[in-house]
Design an enzyme around this catalytic site. Sequence first.
Site, PDB file in Angstrom:
ATOM      1  N   HIS A 264       0.884  -1.188   0.064  1.00 52.77           N
ATOM      2  CA  HIS A 264       0.198   0.120   0.128  1.00 52.77           C
ATOM      3  C   HIS A 264       0.717   1.084   0.003  1.00 52.77           C
ATOM      4  O   HIS A 264       1.331   1.918  -0.912  1.00 52.77           O
ATOM      5  CB  HIS A 264      -0.848   0.039   1.181  1.00 52.77           C
ATOM      6  CG  HIS A 264      -1.994   1.070   1.263  1.00 52.77           C
ATOM      7  ND1 HIS A 264      -2.417   1.932   0.209  1.00 52.77           N
ATOM      8  CD2 HIS A 264      -2.957   1.063   2.267  1.00 52.77           C
ATOM      9  CE1 HIS A 264      -3.521   2.534   0.433  1.00 52.77           C
ATOM     10  NE2 HIS A 264      -3.632   2.386   1.618  1.00 52.77           N
ATOM     11  N   HIS A 303      -0.790  -0.033 -11.899  1.00 55.00           N
ATOM     12  CA  HIS A 303      -1.507   0.366 -10.814  1.00 55.00           C
ATOM     13  C   HIS A 303      -2.944  -0.669 -10.739  1.00 55.00           C
ATOM     14  O   HIS A 303      -3.336  -1.060 -11.973  1.00 55.00           O
ATOM     15  CB  HIS A 303      -2.121   1.667 -10.864  1.00 55.00           C
ATOM     16  CG  HIS A 303      -2.657   2.264  -9.742  1.00 55.00           C
ATOM     17  ND1 HIS A 303      -4.075   1.880  -9.624  1.00 55.00           N
ATOM     18  CD2 HIS A 303      -2.270   2.910  -8.747  1.00 55.00           C
ATOM     19  CE1 HIS A 303      -4.338   2.770  -8.411  1.00 55.00           C
ATOM     20  NE2 HIS A 303      -3.057   3.179  -7.902  1.00 55.00           N
ATOM     21  N   ASP A 361       4.082   7.028  -7.532  1.00 55.08           N
ATOM     22  CA  ASP A 361       4.848   6.708  -6.497  1.00 55.08           C
ATOM     23  C   ASP A 361       6.430   6.769  -7.127  1.00 55.08           C
ATOM     24  O   ASP A 361       7.543   6.871  -6.462  1.00 55.08           O
ATOM     25  CB  ASP A 361       4.695   5.491  -5.736  1.00 55.08           C
ATOM     26  CG  ASP A 361       3.684   5.666  -4.798  1.00 55.08           C
ATOM     27  OD1 ASP A 361       3.589   6.679  -4.137  1.00 55.08           O
ATOM     28  OD2 ASP A 361       2.948   4.695  -4.618  1.00 55.08           O
TER      29      ASP A 361
HETATM   30  N1  CMC Z   1       6.151  -4.728 -13.164  1.00 55.69           N
HETATM   31  C1  CMC Z   1       6.370  -5.599 -14.205  1.00 55.69           C
HETATM   32  N2  CMC Z   1       5.194  -6.235 -14.589  1.00 55.69           N
HETATM   33  C2  CMC Z   1       4.162  -6.179 -13.804  1.00 55.69           C
HETATM   34  C3  CMC Z   1       4.145  -4.914 -12.980  1.00 55.69           C
HETATM   35  C4  CMC Z   1       5.056  -4.310 -12.522  1.00 55.69           C
HETATM   36  N3  CMC Z   1       5.365  -3.178 -11.702  1.00 55.69           N
HETATM   37  N4  CMC Z   1       2.968  -4.768 -12.617  1.00 55.69           N
HETATM   38  C5  CMC Z   1       1.927  -5.806 -13.198  1.00 55.69           C
HETATM   39  N5  CMC Z   1       2.914  -6.491 -13.707  1.00 55.69           N
HETATM   40  C6  CMC Z   1       2.251  -7.630 -14.715  1.00 55.69           C
HETATM   41  C7  CMC Z   1       2.221  -9.064 -13.940  1.00 55.69           C
HETATM   42  O1  CMC Z   1       3.498  -9.574 -13.869  1.00 55.69           O
HETATM   43  C8  CMC Z   1       1.040  -9.452 -14.714  1.00 55.69           C
HETATM   44  O2  CMC Z   1       1.758  -9.791 -15.700  1.00 55.69           O
HETATM   45  P1  CMC Z   1       1.109 -11.406 -16.463  1.00 55.69           P
HETATM   46  O3  CMC Z   1      -0.438 -11.047 -16.787  1.00 55.69           O
HETATM   47  O4  CMC Z   1       1.871 -11.698 -17.665  1.00 55.69           O
HETATM   48  O5  CMC Z   1       1.147 -12.686 -15.486  1.00 55.69           O
HETATM   49  C9  CMC Z   1       0.201  -8.247 -15.062  1.00 55.69           C
HETATM   50  O6  CMC Z   1       1.127  -7.125 -15.277  1.00 55.69           O
HETATM   51  C10 CMC Z   1      -1.045  -8.006 -14.127  1.00 55.69           C
HETATM   52  O7  CMC Z   1      -0.494  -7.798 -12.759  1.00 55.69           O
HETATM   53  P2  CMC Z   1      -1.245  -8.072 -11.611  1.00 55.69           P
HETATM   54  O8  CMC Z   1      -0.424  -8.155 -10.299  1.00 55.69           O
HETATM   55  O9  CMC Z   1      -2.347  -8.990 -11.600  1.00 55.69           O
HETATM   56  O10 CMC Z   1      -1.840  -6.373 -11.570  1.00 55.69           O
HETATM   57  P3  CMC Z   1      -2.321  -5.674 -10.481  1.00 55.69           P
HETATM   58  O11 CMC Z   1      -3.309  -4.598 -10.995  1.00 55.69           O
HETATM   59  O12 CMC Z   1      -3.097  -6.602  -9.335  1.00 55.69           O
HETATM   60  O13 CMC Z   1      -1.185  -4.927  -9.808  1.00 55.69           O
HETATM   61  C11 CMC Z   1      -0.004  -3.425  -8.550  1.00 55.69           C
HETATM   62  C12 CMC Z   1      -1.203  -3.589  -9.335  1.00 55.69           C
HETATM   63  C13 CMC Z   1       0.307  -1.902  -8.421  1.00 55.69           C
HETATM   64  C14 CMC Z   1       0.291  -4.297  -7.364  1.00 55.69           C
HETATM   65  C15 CMC Z   1       1.350  -3.716  -9.634  1.00 55.69           C
HETATM   66  O14 CMC Z   1       1.256  -3.135 -10.795  1.00 55.69           O
HETATM   67  C16 CMC Z   1       2.748  -3.648  -8.961  1.00 55.69           C
HETATM   68  O15 CMC Z   1       3.188  -4.743  -8.076  1.00 55.69           O
HETATM   69  N6  CMC Z   1       3.307  -2.512  -9.112  1.00 55.69           N
HETATM   70  C17 CMC Z   1       4.722  -2.265  -8.528  1.00 55.69           C
HETATM   71  C18 CMC Z   1       4.483  -1.800  -7.148  1.00 55.69           C
HETATM   72  C19 CMC Z   1       3.866  -0.294  -7.078  1.00 55.69           C
HETATM   73  O16 CMC Z   1       4.274   0.537  -7.894  1.00 55.69           O
HETATM   74  N7  CMC Z   1       2.868   0.072  -6.353  1.00 55.69           N
HETATM   75  C20 CMC Z   1       2.413   1.378  -6.199  1.00 55.69           C
HETATM   76  C21 CMC Z   1       0.852   1.471  -6.598  1.00 55.69           C
HETATM   77  S1  CMC Z   1       0.401   3.170  -6.673  1.00 55.69           S
HETATM   78  C22 CMC Z   1      -0.171   3.420  -5.023  1.00 55.69           C
HETATM   79  C23 CMC Z   1      -1.248   4.214  -4.737  1.00 55.69           C
HETATM   80  O17 CMC Z   1      -2.249   4.585  -5.579  1.00 55.69           O
HETATM   81  O18 CMC Z   1      -1.558   4.701  -3.685  1.00 55.69           O
END
Ligand code: CMC
Length: 426
Positions: A264, A303, A361
């Site tokens: 988070h 995101h 971020d």
């Molecule tokens: N780098 C590489 N690949 C990624 C990333 C990333 N940062 N994020 C998602 N993916 C890929 C993931 O491997 C998956 O690939 P595949 O379909 O080929 O298996 C696909 O994209 C979907 O991933 P997901 O985990 O289902 O996506 P999500 O929407 O649940 O994840 C997230 C969202 C923010 C947790 C993720 O993008 C992530 O881990 N980002 C890095 C951490 C980060 O920067 N977080 C801050 C978010 S902003 C905070 C706020 O709004 O307050």
Amino acid sequence: MDKFVNINIEDKNVATMPILKSTIGENVIDMRTLGKQGVWSYDPGFLSTASCNSKITYIDGDKGQLLYRGYPIEQLAEYSDYLEGAYLLLNGELPTLEQKNNLVLYINDHVLLHEQIINIFNGFNRNAHPMSILSSLVGALSSYHPEGFSFNNTEIRTSVILNLIAKMPTLTAMAYRFNQGLSFVYPNSKLSYAENFLYMMFSVENKPFTVNPIIAKAFDRILLLHADHEQNASTSAVRVAGSSGTHPYAAICAGITTLWGPAHGGANEAVLKMLNEIGSEDNVVKYVEGVKDKKYRLMGFGHRVYKNFDPRANIMRNTCHDVLDVLGKNNDNLFKIAMKLESVALSDKYFIEHKLYPNVDFYSGIILKAIGIPESMFTVIFALARTVGWLSHWQEMITDPELKISRPRQLYTGYTSRDYLKIEQR
Ligand code: CMC
């Protein structure tokens, strides 16, 4: 004609549920009567469930749109400031000049803490994480404001809310200075909200303190952009805690402790860690290959909600350039790595196909680092900013005639009833 959804189990209609209309965004199925029919819905992580109705913030992830009370975040970032945004989030409308001035006066009058609070620091480890210090201090603050329990009185509720907004920068800066082994700096109510915070963080005794207006504006913008983000985990935690009728500051503690988690509030800290790990612009392409091979994720990218772009990131990107320009840090190694990473990732097929764009971020961590704020304080600053969002949601919930204590159901998958065995029989 109103629309309904029918739930049939083995051809028998068990419930007919109306569809509630939103002003924009998804409509929702009103499932409140479902439980009475002996059927519950299952939705871990609330992926498809609206836990409340709210008028505060709207996000359209596909469009990359974020609205505070209907106002686009881009317009607020351009023309407004954190305290004006706070007024808007709390009250639903932008303040008039008089209302804004009164708010600033009230905040400035309440920045000081009870002197007794300082003694609480004697109980902390010098290297305690500032999030643990902050959550404890906010919890302790409730004991100085027992009137907080009388939140049904509008006047008391407003004063308790504004009092916390006023004191958060003081508490936050104290957590930092305690970690650094520095004496606390008393607030200066002649300064703006952002300037006062930077003053309490960085001023040195007997030396004049000045802050570049571009830095103060950038910090204020970080606060404004993080002020609210709809029903995220920490806001939901505040709502759940507050639904029991607990003290508002205790409910805010639930938000702070939830935000602490790396999934988070910890992402901008993780961005800095990643940039340090990459170490040099020359290693960027190789690092990105490792991301595509799924060895690790690119921090500050992607995101859960924004699948086009994060509107806050666009604003932060420009602010990031302004700050690095004014500080003469454009040639800073970490910044150069970040810019190379941004350009490599944005033109790469994997990131385009996965709709992965830099999020807020990615840039806020670089700005905070450039200003001199240590990484351990990044989530604390997020908490400082989000306090107004938490309080707005808490207020909206506590005044909602439909308020019920949050009490989710479960899908029980444990033992059925069995008889107790005495210890010698086991
Ligand atoms: N780098 C590489 N690949 C990624 C990333 C990333 N940062 N994020 C998602 N993916 C890929 C993931 O491997 C998956 O690939 P595949 O379909 O080929 O298996 C696909 O994209 C979907 O991933 P997901 O985990 O289902 O996506 P999500 O929407 O649940 O994840 C997230 C969202 C923010 C947790 C993720 O993008 C992530 O881990 N980002 C890095 C951490 C980060 O920067 N977080 C801050 C978010 S902003 C905070 C706020 O709004 O307050």
